[in-house]
Enzyme design. Structure first.
Site, PDB file in Angstrom:
ATOM      1  N   LYS A  56      -5.110  -0.686   7.397  1.00  0.00           N
ATOM      2  CA  LYS A  56      -5.580   0.421   6.545  1.00  0.00           C
ATOM      3  C   LYS A  56      -6.119   1.549   7.416  1.00  0.00           C
ATOM      4  O   LYS A  56      -5.827   2.723   7.181  1.00  0.00           O
ATOM      5  CB  LYS A  56      -6.649  -0.095   5.560  1.00  0.00           C
ATOM      6  N   GLN A 100     -13.486  -5.018   1.991  1.00  0.00           N
ATOM      7  CA  GLN A 100     -12.324  -5.907   2.079  1.00  0.00           C
ATOM      8  C   GLN A 100     -12.605  -7.219   1.351  1.00  0.00           C
ATOM      9  O   GLN A 100     -13.638  -7.851   1.565  1.00  0.00           O
ATOM     10  CB  GLN A 100     -11.970  -6.160   3.562  1.00  0.00           C
ATOM     11  N   ASP A 123     -10.896   2.028  -4.000  1.00  0.00           N
ATOM     12  CA  ASP A 123     -10.125   0.789  -4.132  1.00  0.00           C
ATOM     13  C   ASP A 123     -10.142   0.290  -5.591  1.00  0.00           C
ATOM     14  O   ASP A 123      -9.522  -0.729  -5.905  1.00  0.00           O
ATOM     15  CB  ASP A 123     -10.722  -0.275  -3.196  1.00  0.00           C
TER      16      ASP A 123
END
Ligand code: NAP
Length: 285
Positions: A56, A100, A123
């Site tokens: 990422k 994450q 996200d």
């Protein structure tokens, strides 16, 4: 002779998003004298999570987005993680925050996600983002589900009126993709580990989304001829949650593994980071 399924090509669709995001990031940088900034938070040393975060950040660099890596030991408590994410939420230099997934099992992941300010939730993991997805209101999409919808859109597959069967109900995938499909006028059945007669549900689907985390659980012979099949699974050796070879003989469209859903997830994350930076800059004036 059955006609083989057409490919829902996530690599090509993601490349198009990277190109437009690079243009938008450059325009932002020229206007504001700084690049959009994504903070990535990694707890512990899980090798797959480390790889995902590296990928990422590397993609961010390639499209002109800055990233800041926050790496915390596996022993981090929920309170410590929430405090660190709250700091990032309040930091005016940060446009987007990615925590994450998964975090170590002793950490309350929901509490950590909710410490992300909704305006920086690029996200799409907070309850506010989920509600926006469910109501079809503006907000950040959960990246993998948002990527799946985009992949359908760019290939002209309209879920409106389709019977969509989603296999899996996780907070990052099954539930939000079900919400997005419902908001797009599909009739949605969401299956999970307690569902009876999974094969019968799948056999009635015009659109199948497999997000179950079990190699080839969805069998090719279950697929209704002509159905659209999205395989979100990824297992070592390029194996998905769908029996790809069997599905290819019956489906009209199929995502490959790899090169289907996977590339779309990062592309959406970067696109949403630039969108967050723009909104952030507008709110600051
Ligand atoms: P997860 O959190 O483990 O959730 C799996 C879901 O599948 C759960 O809802 C579970 O039901 C359900 N399930 C398990 N066994 C089942 C069965 N036999 N029949 C029906 N449902 C069953 O997994 P996830 O994070 O959503 O990930 C799902 C898959 O997507 C994995 O293969 C993962 O690698 C992949 N993934 C891909 C991306 C990407 O970027 N491409 C991103 C995230 C995940 P219960 O709720 O009842 O337990």
């Amino acid at each position: 002779m059955p006609v083989p399924a057409r490919t829902l090509d996530g690599t090509a669709a993601a490349d198009a998003i990277y190109d437009s995001t690079a243009v938008a990031a450059l325009e932002f940088t020229e206007q504001h004298g700084r690049a959009p900034l994504l903070a990535t938070v990694l707890v512990g040393e899980d090798p797959s999570s480390q790889t995902y975060v590296r990928m990422k950040r590397s993609r961010c660099r390639r499209v002109g987005i800055d990233s800041r890596a926050v790496e915390l030991p596996a022993s981090t408590t929920t309170a410590e993680l929430v405090a660190r994410i709250t700091e990032l939420s309040q930091d005016p230099a940060v446009d987007g925050i990615l925590l994450q997934h998964p975090v170590p099992s002793h950490v309350d992941e929901r509490a950590a996600f909710e410490a992300i300010a909704p305006a920086k939730d690029v996200d799409g993991v907070t309850m506010a983002s989920y509600a926006a997805m469910a109501f079809g209101e503006p907000g950040f999409h959960s990246c993998t589900p948002g990527g799946i919808l985009r992949l359908l859109d760019v290939n002209g597959v309209d879920p409106a009126g389709m019977h969509a069967v989603v296999v899996g109900r996780s907070p990052i995938l099954g539930k939000p993709v079900s919400a997005l499909l419902l908001a797009r006028d599909a009739t949605v059945t969401t299956c999970h580990s307690r569902t009876k007669d999974l094969a019968d549900h799948v056999a009635r689907a015009d659109l199948v989304v497999a997000a179950v985390g079990k190699p080839e659980l969805v069998r090719g012979e279950w697929i209704k001829p002509g159905a659209v099949v999205v395989d979100a699974g990824y297992h070592p050796g390029g194996i998905g949650d769908v029996d790809q070879a069997g599905a290819a003989e019956r489906a009209s469209w199929l995502t490959p593994v790899p090169g289907g859903v996977g590339p779309m997830t990062i592309a959406l994350l970067l696109e949403q980071t630039v969108a967050a930076a723009r909104r952030h800059a507008r709110a600051a004036v």
